[in-house]
Design a protein around this motif. Structure first.
Motif, PDB file in Angstrom:
ATOM      1  N   ILE A 105      45.318  45.803  52.915  1.00 38.34           N
ATOM      2  CA  ILE A 105      46.227  45.681  51.797  1.00 38.34           C
ATOM      3  C   ILE A 105      47.594  46.218  52.190  1.00 38.34           C
ATOM      4  CG2 ILE A 105      45.562  47.926  50.806  1.00 38.34           C
ATOM      5  CD1 ILE A 105      45.989  46.645  48.032  1.00 38.34           C
ATOM      6  N   GLU A 106      48.617  45.553  51.711  1.00 39.68           N
ATOM      7  CA  GLU A 106      49.988  46.009  51.912  1.00 39.68           C
ATOM      8  C   GLU A 106      50.717  45.899  50.574  1.00 39.68           C
ATOM      9  OE1 GLU A 106      53.804  45.287  54.905  1.00 39.68           O
ATOM     10  OE2 GLU A 106      52.059  43.968  54.989  1.00 39.68           O
ATOM     11  N   VAL A 107      51.432  46.942  50.229  1.00 37.04           N
ATOM     12  CA  VAL A 107      52.145  46.980  48.950  1.00 37.04           C
ATOM     13  C   VAL A 107      53.620  47.203  49.238  1.00 37.04           C
ATOM     14  CG1 VAL A 107      52.395  48.148  46.738  1.00 37.04           C
ATOM     15  CG2 VAL A 107      50.128  47.870  47.745  1.00 37.04           C
ATOM     16  N   THR A 108      54.464  46.320  48.724  1.00 36.37           N
ATOM     17  CA  THR A 108      55.912  46.472  48.871  1.00 36.37           C
ATOM     18  C   THR A 108      56.524  46.783  47.513  1.00 36.37           C
ATOM     19  OG1 THR A 108      56.209  44.085  48.614  1.00 36.37           O
ATOM     20  CG2 THR A 108      56.032  44.941  50.857  1.00 36.37           C
ATOM     21  N   THR A 109      57.540  47.638  47.509  1.00 33.75           N
ATOM     22  CA  THR A 109      58.148  48.128  46.275  1.00 33.75           C
ATOM     23  C   THR A 109      59.471  47.421  46.027  1.00 33.75           C
ATOM     24  OG1 THR A 109      57.110  50.290  46.484  1.00 33.75           O
ATOM     25  CG2 THR A 109      59.099  50.169  45.130  1.00 33.75           C
ATOM     26  N   ALA A 110      59.602  46.838  44.826  1.00 31.26           N
ATOM     27  CA  ALA A 110      60.868  46.245  44.403  1.00 31.26           C
ATOM     28  C   ALA A 110      61.705  47.239  43.615  1.00 31.26           C
ATOM     29  CB  ALA A 110      60.611  44.990  43.562  1.00 31.26           C
ATOM     30  N   SER A 111      61.052  48.066  42.767  1.00 33.20           N
ATOM     31  CA  SER A 111      61.756  49.093  42.007  1.00 33.20           C
ATOM     32  C   SER A 111      60.787  50.212  41.667  1.00 33.20           C
ATOM     33  CB  SER A 111      62.361  48.520  40.722  1.00 33.20           C
ATOM     34  OG  SER A 111      61.344  48.036  39.851  1.00 33.20           O
ATOM     35  N   GLY A 112      61.322  51.422  41.554  1.00 37.02           N
ATOM     36  CA  GLY A 112      60.486  52.573  41.268  1.00 37.02           C
ATOM     37  C   GLY A 112      60.100  53.306  42.536  1.00 37.02           C
ATOM     38  N   HIS A 113      59.328  54.370  42.362  1.00 35.81           N
ATOM     39  CA  HIS A 113      58.870  55.188  43.487  1.00 35.81           C
ATOM     40  C   HIS A 113      57.659  54.546  44.141  1.00 35.81           C
ATOM     41  CE1 HIS A 113      57.630  58.713  45.787  1.00 35.81           C
ATOM     42  NE2 HIS A 113      58.794  59.257  45.487  1.00 35.81           N
ATOM     43  N   ALA A 114      57.551  54.678  45.462  1.00 32.26           N
ATOM     44  CA  ALA A 114      56.410  54.108  46.181  1.00 32.26           C
ATOM     45  C   ALA A 114      55.103  54.599  45.576  1.00 32.26           C
ATOM     46  CB  ALA A 114      56.490  54.473  47.654  1.00 32.26           C
ATOM     47  N   PRO A 115      54.102  53.711  45.459  1.00 32.06           N
ATOM     48  CA  PRO A 115      52.869  54.056  44.745  1.00 32.06           C
ATOM     49  C   PRO A 115      51.776  54.616  45.643  1.00 32.06           C
ATOM     50  CG  PRO A 115      52.835  51.742  45.230  1.00 32.06           C
ATOM     51  CD  PRO A 115      54.133  52.284  45.803  1.00 32.06           C
ATOM     52  N   GLN A 116      50.747  55.133  44.999  1.00 32.33           N
ATOM     53  CA  GLN A 116      49.477  55.442  45.642  1.00 32.33           C
ATOM     54  C   GLN A 116      48.663  54.154  45.712  1.00 32.33           C
ATOM     55  OE1 GLN A 116      46.920  57.724  43.145  1.00 32.33           O
ATOM     56  NE2 GLN A 116      45.417  58.158  44.732  1.00 32.33           N
ATOM     57  N   VAL A 117      47.918  53.964  46.804  1.00 36.88           N
ATOM     58  CA  VAL A 117      47.126  52.744  46.981  1.00 36.88           C
ATOM     59  C   VAL A 117      45.706  53.116  47.390  1.00 36.88           C
ATOM     60  CG1 VAL A 117      46.954  50.520  48.134  1.00 36.88           C
ATOM     61  CG2 VAL A 117      49.220  51.535  47.751  1.00 36.88           C
ATOM     62  N   CYS A 118      44.731  52.678  46.609  1.00 40.56           N
ATOM     63  CA  CYS A 118      43.310  52.936  46.897  1.00 40.56           C
ATOM     64  C   CYS A 118      42.540  51.631  46.886  1.00 40.56           C
ATOM     65  CB  CYS A 118      42.694  53.870  45.852  1.00 40.56           C
ATOM     66  SG  CYS A 118      43.571  55.399  45.563  1.00 40.56           S
ATOM     67  N   LEU A 119      41.427  51.605  47.619  1.00 39.94           N
ATOM     68  CA  LEU A 119      40.573  50.432  47.662  1.00 39.94           C
ATOM     69  C   LEU A 119      39.119  50.819  47.403  1.00 39.94           C
ATOM     70  CD1 LEU A 119      41.812  48.456  50.803  1.00 39.94           C
ATOM     71  CD2 LEU A 119      42.124  47.814  48.407  1.00 39.94           C
ATOM     72  N   ASN A 120      38.418  49.952  46.688  1.00 37.63           N
ATOM     73  CA  ASN A 120      36.969  50.037  46.534  1.00 37.63           C
ATOM     74  C   ASN A 120      36.383  48.692  46.928  1.00 37.63           C
ATOM     75  OD1 ASN A 120      38.105  52.136  44.654  1.00 37.63           O
ATOM     76  ND2 ASN A 120      35.936  52.580  44.397  1.00 37.63           N
ATOM     77  N   ARG A 121      35.390  48.729  47.805  1.00 42.05           N
ATOM     78  CA  ARG A 121      34.774  47.482  48.256  1.00 42.05           C
ATOM     79  C   ARG A 121      33.667  47.076  47.293  1.00 42.05           C
ATOM     80  NH1 ARG A 121      34.398  45.227  53.426  1.00 42.05           N
ATOM     81  NH2 ARG A 121      34.864  47.190  54.483  1.00 42.05           N
ATOM     82  N   LEU A 122      33.750  45.851  46.798  1.00 40.71           N
ATOM     83  CA  LEU A 122      32.731  45.283  45.922  1.00 40.71           C
ATOM     84  C   LEU A 122      31.879  44.290  46.710  1.00 40.71           C
ATOM     85  CD1 LEU A 122      34.988  44.515  42.814  1.00 40.71           C
ATOM     86  CD2 LEU A 122      33.645  46.583  43.259  1.00 40.71           C
ATOM     87  N   ALA A 123      30.801  43.868  46.119  1.00 43.09           N
ATOM     88  CA  ALA A 123      29.934  42.903  46.795  1.00 43.09           C
ATOM     89  C   ALA A 123      30.652  41.585  47.034  1.00 43.09           C
ATOM     90  CB  ALA A 123      28.661  42.677  45.972  1.00 43.09           C
ATOM     91  N   ASP A 124      31.588  41.245  46.129  1.00 41.99           N
ATOM     92  CA  ASP A 124      32.264  39.952  46.241  1.00 41.99           C
ATOM     93  C   ASP A 124      33.782  40.088  46.232  1.00 41.99           C
ATOM     94  OD1 ASP A 124      32.581  40.785  43.677  1.00 41.99           O
ATOM     95  OD2 ASP A 124      32.111  38.857  42.735  1.00 41.99           O
ATOM     96  N   GLY A 125      34.295  41.254  46.591  1.00 45.22           N
ATOM     97  CA  GLY A 125      35.743  41.404  46.570  1.00 45.22           C
ATOM     98  C   GLY A 125      36.166  42.868  46.653  1.00 45.22           C
TER      99      GLY A 125
END
Length: 982
Positions: free
Chosen positions: A895-915
């Protein structure tokens, strides 16, 4: 300069020693003079040590203590009363002074109380009165002269004066905990027993009248006192009979048990006792106690039996992978009716496990029984330790002969709940904060302090082993039992072994339930699991210290995965910025504790990051309150804004997102097992360095600076404060932007091969040293397909003498990074089978790579990844290393997250069976807007749903990537479900 009353001490002492042997008299006079002076020191620890010393000096100390109990300094009075309590004896003058302290009042002169209720009661007058009560409760018949004052306190005559009316006071005319003095007086009368009633006939009528008190704790203590008064109890029969039908079930129980004092004379009241027995609902334990009382009176049980209980439906669908734990049994300063409060929690559908803590409770809070838990279909979290400073009083309140009997009974209660509910939803925690508070590791039995001396980290680890697994950690309570405001001043040592020793000594089989231990510091989770195989879950109390949750999760989750155990996130509502939890907004103003937004993000992050349980600590005080506060009806709790926030959380966990998948971490950080270092500021375990008492070394600076690089600004308030009146803007960043993603777990060098294999990326960190044995394990990891980053500072000579890295090692020199010209120390290497990935300004290899079958090993030659000619507190994580890590991690962090406005975010992932679940956190003022890119894409086109708002999101998708634009409001999390079944 000595206080005027200190001069009085000296005069009294001088008179006391006349006629003694001159040399001995002089020595003792000097000793008493020193302790008398120390007793009024501004340093609490000095007063404490003086208190301990004076308690052991016998009659010679009596004049000093008698004078100190009348001192103008309220803290001196507390220290003197503690000494009398520990000495367990008194003179008539001391007894009179203690009785006078029951009505001590100086709050207004001292500037108390504050505008809002404070954490530990706030009132110096209350604290002086509590210590006087404790001392009277320990001096036996020497306290009889104080009975008239105890009766007056029981009748509430001494409650005014704690706070006088003043414009703006939230309390009204009395302190919000003033009623506890009534219960405390009944407790001392219980200890004095028939002697009090015989000498002062007014005792029994006062106790009988107290059975009608509006506060449960007063009623129960009064009934417990009547239970031990023998024949004198007969004068309270009308009130006891009336109490047998009281609307409060526990008042009925205690009143019934009090009839045992009458012996055979109570036979006439057996029918009433039988009716009371049958009125007890969902408490077969108490029903059995009443039957035993009836048997003692009449010689039979009259065909009485236990109640047959049919469970109700669980408020949430039954699940065993996650527990949301609420704390309806408030354990200190109860102002709401406990039964009504519990009903409110169940009706509000706030969780699926109930927590009960006798800890911090110096009065009766009846524990739920297995029958009740089965009826509610709720799991149970018991927080109980045998060395609790409150256990001696609770033992007496519940009618046990010894603390050991009380502890055994509570343990059996917990084990029975496990047998009824099952191991997977019954939990017993034997402590947390006392296990990792390094600030008390130096406390000695006499109250002095001497820092432990650790020559090596293994020494610190072995000290922690002893502290954690024996009764040594009881010294933690020396602070609570003697010097901490608002705690029950009943001494720090109840005379019982610590819980693990108690369990082993009693040969208790704890297999019916899950055992917990832990602390405020998450970095000790690996050590706890290693030292105590019985611990199935690590208890991590967070928020209270204002330190990073993201760093903490990396340690607790990593330890859980390394040892195949579980972890609990205890979200303590106390704020290091705003103080005591106030339960939300009061008259439009935030009244204390963390804000609702921070509380929600903490709870939700615990759920999504893989905690087996999230505990909403002290929710009995924050989720409901009386309205108007604090003098509204105690039997009609009103849900607060925090309670409503908790409702939203429960709905999210159990309805909107019941499938959280697996919290995904693609990078393991490998530390030495005995590292003993807390990289976050503020916490219990953050001392000078490793194990709290060692100097910082290069490895500790590396660990610390890595986490600041990974989670910039963590554990500190935001630098930009656009609205100083917004409490959210003042709170430390428990959660913040993630420079690489929330992708890290911490393992130690004891992690088995199969655990290492779960992570596609592995990096060494800190003071770890790679010898031949560990190197073989790491080589096996790379040959199986893993990619490994090792810093040259972590290598031993035997590791350097292998061909694993594909380089020849030279000396250490100084150089500069290629782009930002930062000075660094570099280990010179000459590639043989490795390729150069990053070069210095002079062309020297900074990072090399060697391929090993399916994997690869990267060698970083920048010493500990830090800047500067020397590694010290001024060193910083090298940006060139961060740039390399982003590229190294990217293939396994999809995953890659780019910021257009605001402060850079926290990014977390959870793996699901289908996504995937993708969580974005905006922890600053102002909305965040940007683009999320997930690789690879999905075929066919996936559904994207933001779960918190139940909003479908359109995005561009092909087989190579999925991309969509979104926004996250300030101080909030958004969770996106991505997959074919979204």
């Amino acid at each position: 300069m000595l206080h005027p009353h200190s001069l009085a001490y000296l005069a009294v002492i001088a008179g006391a020693v006349i006629g003694m042997i001159p040399d001995r008299a002089l020595a003792q006079s000097q000793e008493l003079d020193r302790w008398a002076t120390d007793l009024r020191s501004a340093d609490r620890s000095v007063r404490y040590r003086a208190s301990i010393a004076l308690s052991k000096l016998g009659p010679a100390a009596d004049p000093v203590l008698a004078a100190a109990l009348k001192d103008l300094n309220w803290e001196t009075r507390i220290s003197a009363a503690a000494a009398v309590r520990d000495a367990k004896r008194a003179t008539p003058e001391i007894g009179a002074a203690l009785a006078e302290n029951l009505r001590y009042s100086a709050d207004r002169e001292l500037g108390y109380p504050p505008q809002e209720p404070s954490l530990y009661g706030g009132s110096p007058s209350l604290q002086v009165r509590w210590t006087a009560v404790a001392a009277l409760g320990h001096i036996g018949t020497d306290a009889l002269a104080a009975v008239p004052d105890l009766v007056a306190a029981l009748q509430g005559k001494y409650e005014y004066g704690l706070t006088g009316p003043k414009p703006g006071d939230a309390y009204g005319a009395r302190h919000w905990r003033a009623y506890e003095m009534r219960g405390a007086a009944a407790w001392v009368l219980q200890k004095l027993g028939p002697a009090a009633a015989e000498k002062y006939p007014e005792t029994i009528p006062a106790l009988a009248q107290a059975l009608k008190d509006p506060q449960r704790m007063v009623r129960l203590n009064a009934a417990a006192a009547l239970r031990v008064m023998g024949d004198a109890t007969e004068r309270a029969i009308p009130e006891l009979l009336q109490s047998l039908t009281h609307e409060d079930q526990y008042t009925r129980i205690y009143a019934a048990l009090a009839f045992a004092a009458l012996g055979k004379k109570g036979a006439a009241y057996v029918p009433a006792l039988s009716e009371c027995h049958n009125s007890i609902h969902l408490d077969n334990l108490s029903r059995r106690h009443i039957r035993e009382a009836i048997h003692a009176i009449a010689g039979s049980h009259r065909d009485l039996s236990d109640e047959v209980v049919t469970p109700t439906a669980n408020p949430w669908p039954a699940r065993r992978d996650f527990f949301l734990i609420v704390h309806p049994f408030e354990d200190s300063a109860v102002t709401l009716d406990p039964d009504k409060l519990l009903e409110a929690f169940l009706a509000a559908r706030l969780g699926n496990v109930i927590s009960y803590w006798p800890d911090h409770a110096w009065y009766n809070t009846p524990p739920p029984t297995a029958d009740q838990l089965r009826y509610w279909d709720m799991g149970a979290l018991w927080y109980f330790f045998t060395e609790d400073i409150f256990n001696p009083k609770l033992q007496r309140d519940w009618g046990f002969a010894t603390v050991d009997d009380y502890n055994r009974s509570m343990a059996e209660l917990f084990l029975e709940s496990g047998r009824v509910l099952g191991k997977d939803r019954t939990f017993w925690s034997v402590g947390h904060e006392q296990m990792d508070n390094v600030s008390v590791w130096n406390v000695q039995p006499d109250g002095s302090k001497k820092d432990p001396e650790f020559a090596t980290k293994r020494d610190g680890y072995e000290f922690y082993r002893q502290w954690n697994t024996t009764s040594l950690h009881k010294r933690h309570w020396m602070e609570y039992g003697n010097t901490r405001p608002g705690k029950f001043f009943d001494g720090w040592n109840p005379g019982a072994p610590a819980t693990w020793e108690f369990i082993e000594g009693k040969k208790l089989d704890t297999s019916p339930l899950t055992m917990l231990s832990g602390g405020v510091s998450p970095v000790l989770a690996h050590a706890t699991f290693d030292l105590r195989p019985q611990v199935g879950m690590y208890w991590w109390e967070c928020q209270i210290d204002g330190a990073s949750l993201q760093v903490g999760v990396a340690y607790t989750r990593g330890a859980s995965r390394q040892y195949g155990r579980q972890w609990l996130l205890d979200a303590s509502p106390w704020s290091p910025v705003l103080g005591a939890a106030g339960g939300g907004y009061l008259n439009g103003k935030w009244s204390g504790g963390v804000t609702d937004e921070t509380q929600l993000r903490t709870w939700l992050y615990g759920y999504l990051s893989g905690a087996r349980a999230v505990l909403e600590e002290s929710s009995g005080g924050s989720h409901f309150r009386m309205d108007p506060y604090p003098n509204g009806p105690a039997d009609k709790p009103v849900i607060t804004s925090t309670g409503k926030t908790a409702q939203e959380l429960a709905r999210f966990c159990f309805e909107k997102c019941p499938d959280r998948g697996d919290s995904y971490a693609s990078v393991a950080l490998l530390l030495e097992h005995e590292h003993g270092f807390e990289p976050r500021p503020h916490t219990n375990f953050r001392g000078k360095g490793p194990w709290g008492y060692m100097p910082m070394d290069e490895g500790e600076y590396e660990i610390e600076q890595f986490w600041y690089a990974a989670f910039p600004g963590h554990s500190a308030p935001p630098e930009a404060n656009p609205n100083p009146d917004d409490p959210r803007a003042k709170e430390p960043l428990l959660l913040t932007e993630s420079a690489f993603g929330d992708c890290f777990d911490v393992l130690t060098n004891r992690a088995p091969q199969e655990v290492l294999a779960q992570y596609p990326r592995l990096m060494t960190l800190g003071g770890i040293l790679i010898d031949a044995k560990l190197l073989a394990k790491l080589q096996q990891y790379t040959e199986a397909g893993g990619e490994l980053v090792i810093n040259a500072a972590h290598l031993t000579k035997e590791a350097e003498d292998t061909d694993f890295f594909g380089v020849n090692f030279g000396e250490r020199t100084r150089d500069h990074t290629p782009e930002d010209n930062v000075e660094v120390q570099v280990r010179n290497v000459t590639p043989t089978a490795a390729t150069v990935v990053v070069k210095s300004q002079t062309g020297q290899p900074l990072i090399t790579k060697r391929i090993w079958e399916k994997g690869a090993v990267y060698l970083n030659t920048i010493r500990h990844n830090l800047s500067g000619p020397n590694i010290n507190a001024e060193s910083r994580w090298v940006s060139a290393v961060s740039a390399f890590l982003r590229g190294w991690i990217r293939p396994v962090w999809p995953i890659e997250v780019t910021t257009a406005s605001g402060h850079a975010p926290q990014v977390c992932l959870n793996r699901l069976a289908d996504g995937w679940l993708v969580t974005l956190g905006n922890h600053h003022a102002g909305d965040w807007r940007g683009t999320v890119t997930l690789e690879p894409g999905f075929a066919p086109a996936p559904l994207v749903t933001e779960l918190w708002t139940d909003t479908a999101i359109n995005g561009h998708n092909d087989n190579t990537r999925l991309q969509f634009e979104t926004s996250v409001p300030e101080y909030s999390l958004r969770v996106y479900r991505i997959g074919r079944g979204a």
